[in-house]
Write a protein that holds these residues in place. Structure first.
Motif, mmCIF file in Angstrom:
data_model
loop_
_atom_site.group_PDB
_atom_site.id
_atom_site.type_symbol
_atom_site.label_atom_id
_atom_site.label_comp_id
_atom_site.label_asym_id
_atom_site.label_seq_id
_atom_site.Cartn_x
_atom_site.Cartn_y
_atom_site.Cartn_z
ATOM 1 N N THR A 199 2.996 -9.022 -0.608
ATOM 2 C CA THR A 199 2.474 -7.659 -0.498
ATOM 3 C C THR A 199 2.544 -7.108 0.931
ATOM 4 O O THR A 199 2.102 -5.989 1.172
ATOM 5 C CB THR A 199 1.020 -7.626 -1.005
ATOM 6 O OG1 THR A 199 0.301 -8.723 -0.405
ATOM 7 C CG2 THR A 199 0.967 -7.754 -2.522
ATOM 8 N N LYS A 254 0.814 -1.218 0.000
ATOM 9 C CA LYS A 254 0.000 0.000 0.000
ATOM 10 C C LYS A 254 0.849 1.271 0.000
ATOM 11 O O LYS A 254 0.358 2.362 -0.249
ATOM 12 C CB LYS A 254 -0.961 -0.021 1.188
ATOM 13 C CG LYS A 254 -2.069 -1.047 0.990
ATOM 14 C CD LYS A 254 -2.921 -0.705 -0.226
ATOM 15 C CE LYS A 254 -3.795 -1.818 -0.702
ATOM 16 N NZ LYS A 254 -4.585 -1.473 -1.894
ATOM 17 N N SER A 299 -3.701 -2.857 -6.802
ATOM 18 C CA SER A 299 -2.340 -3.376 -7.019
ATOM 19 C C SER A 299 -2.275 -4.200 -8.297
ATOM 20 O O SER A 299 -1.398 -3.995 -9.138
ATOM 21 C CB SER A 299 -1.903 -4.230 -5.820
ATOM 22 O OG SER A 299 -2.029 -3.501 -4.629
ATOM 23 N N ASN A 344 -5.084 -2.964 6.434
ATOM 24 C CA ASN A 344 -3.673 -2.547 6.429
ATOM 25 C C ASN A 344 -3.550 -1.149 5.842
ATOM 26 O O ASN A 344 -2.610 -0.412 6.135
ATOM 27 C CB ASN A 344 -2.840 -3.495 5.563
ATOM 28 C CG ASN A 344 -2.685 -4.856 6.199
ATOM 29 O OD1 ASN A 344 -2.385 -4.968 7.372
ATOM 30 N ND2 ASN A 344 -2.905 -5.903 5.424
ATOM 31 N N GLY A 398 -7.416 -7.473 -3.219
ATOM 32 C CA GLY A 398 -8.458 -7.013 -2.307
ATOM 33 C C GLY A 398 -9.325 -6.017 -3.045
ATOM 34 O O GLY A 398 -10.280 -6.383 -3.728
ATOM 35 N N SER A 399 -8.953 -4.731 -2.949
ATOM 36 C CA SER A 399 -9.721 -3.700 -3.656
ATOM 37 C C SER A 399 -9.292 -3.550 -5.115
ATOM 38 O O SER A 399 -9.908 -2.802 -5.869
ATOM 39 C CB SER A 399 -9.597 -2.366 -2.922
ATOM 40 O OG SER A 399 -8.237 -2.030 -2.741
ATOM 41 N N GLY A 400 -8.227 -4.222 -5.530
ATOM 42 C CA GLY A 400 -7.903 -4.356 -6.949
ATOM 43 C C GLY A 400 -6.868 -3.408 -7.525
ATOM 44 O O GLY A 400 -6.400 -3.608 -8.647
HETATM 45 C C1 LIG Z 1 -1.091 -7.134 2.632
HETATM 46 C C2 LIG Z 1 -1.985 -6.829 1.496
HETATM 47 N N1 LIG Z 1 -1.861 -7.551 0.371
HETATM 48 C C3 LIG Z 1 -2.662 -7.350 -0.687
HETATM 49 C C4 LIG Z 1 -3.650 -6.380 -0.664
HETATM 50 C C5 LIG Z 1 -4.536 -6.224 -1.845
HETATM 51 O O1 LIG Z 1 -4.241 -5.066 -2.572
HETATM 52 P P1 LIG Z 1 -5.390 -4.358 -3.404
HETATM 53 O O2 LIG Z 1 -6.379 -3.820 -2.388
HETATM 54 O O3 LIG Z 1 -4.687 -3.270 -4.120
HETATM 55 O O4 LIG Z 1 -6.017 -5.370 -4.279
HETATM 56 C C6 LIG Z 1 -3.818 -5.600 0.489
HETATM 57 C C7 LIG Z 1 -4.881 -4.593 0.575
HETATM 58 O O5 LIG Z 1 -5.040 -3.902 1.546
HETATM 59 C C8 LIG Z 1 -2.961 -5.826 1.593
HETATM 60 O O6 LIG Z 1 -3.079 -5.103 2.729
#
Ligand SMILES: Cc1ncc(COP(=O)(O)O)c(C=O)c1O
Length: 315
Positions: free
Chosen positions: A300, A48, A188, A76, A184-186
């Motif tokens: 991540t 993040k 990344s 996170n 998660g929210s997409g």
């Molecule tokens: C540790 C971790 N990995 C992956 C993700 C997923 O990322 P995204 O929300 O950009 O899809 C998050 C999202 O908060 C995260 O905290």
């Protein structure tokens, strides 16, 4: 390629890329490459940190004085946003669903200087609307808010991971057969798709959805990736494949996912959280076992509270 959007530097880049030889030996499969955004070097904020560099860059360029976003008790992103906003000299307000009492991630956000605005219910989707409403209220009161939805997943936030893809392209000796990361929210995965296309790589990506139905999040990722490519003026990205890893529920891994996460801890000192990391890492191992060839697992990050059941060995 150069990224021209204003950027507020937070991360120590590039994050390491290395083979996981001990884990490969323990699993009896490989090659397994690890991209270590867990070691990104800014307040345990993991992946993040990347969108926040561009979101805070834009906020500062606009003269904003308060960063408004939101999430839930296990987020996170909330503590990461709080720390990043303060580092950039902005206040931070977080609209939070669920019960914030006793939530370590939100306690960290508050300790970093954020103000929490609890919604009083468990409706996650309502948070983004309430974030926009809070920003409007602040604006009417003479403040200069910069508001972003949960996870910082906007086309501009995704530019952070587009830059990460270019960073990766410069580190790779050989292209892996597959990149695996948690979704998660997409934002990344969207940025990653846009950045791979920008770097001229067509490495397939497997997104491991931990919270939303794959079809729903795939459409969102595609839209964000296209928006990100439009901002960068780079080629249209391909769509990621997204699989369903919601399993027993958000924040809870299956027994096999936890066992594999423990193996990663025992062999490589790799700390995987139970919300994102254990699920996505296990999907990467599945791919290796299916003989897909060299797999790059994008670690991540993820905060310590979510690793506790893996540490205890709870199944
Ligand atoms: C540790 C971790 N990995 C992956 C993700 C997923 O990322 P995204 O929300 O950009 O899809 C998050 C999202 O908060 C995260 O905290």
């Amino acid at each position: 390629m150069a990224f021209l959007q204003p950027r507020f530097p937070l991360a120590q880049l590039p994050t390491p890329l290395h083979r996981a030889h001990r884990l490969e030996a323990a699993l009896g499969v490989g090659p397994l490459l690890l991209k270590r955004d867990d070691l990104i070097g800014f307040g345990l904020a993991g992946n993040k940190t990347r969108p926040l560099e561009f979101l805070l860059g834009a906020a500062r360029a606009e003269g904003a004085d308060v960063f408004v976003t939101g999430g839930g008790p296990g987020s996170n992103f909330c503590p990461a946003a709080a720390m990043a906003a303060r580092a950039a000299g902005l206040d931070c307000e977080l609209v939070v669903w669920g019960d914030p009492a006793g939530a370590p991630n939100l306690a960290l956000a508050v300790a970093a200087g954020a103000t929490l605005i609890p919604t009083g219910d468990t409706n996650r989707e309502a948070v983004d609307v309430l974030v926009a409403e809070r920003a409007a209220t602040l604006r009417a009161a003479g403040r200069r808010p910069y508001a972003v939805p949960r996870g910082g997943s906007t086309a501009l936030g995704a530019v952070g991971f587009a830059a990460a893809a270019v960073e990766l392209a410069q580190q790779l000796d050989e292209e892996p057969a597959l990149i695996v990361l948690a979704v998660g929210s997409g934002g990344s995965s969207a940025g990653l798709m846009a950045g791979l296309a920008a770097a001229g790589l067509d490495t397939p990506v497997l997104g491991v959805s931990v919270s939303r139905p794959p079809a729903e999040i795939a459409a969102h990722v595609q839209e964000l990736a296209a928006g990100c490519a439009a901002l960068l003026g780079t080629p249209a990205p391909r769509a990621p494949e997204i699989i369903d890893a919601r399993g027993p529920g958000f924040g809870t891994a299956t027994r096999r996912e936890r066992e594999r996460a423990r193996l990663a801890l025992h062999t490589e000192g790799l700390l995987l959280d139970e919300t994102y990391g254990a699920e996505a890492f296990s999907a990467a191992v599945d791919q290796l076992e299916a003989g897909s060839g060299p797999v790059l697992y994008w670690h991540t990050g993820g905060l310590l509270p979510a690793t506790t059941s893996i540490m205890k060995g709870t199944t």
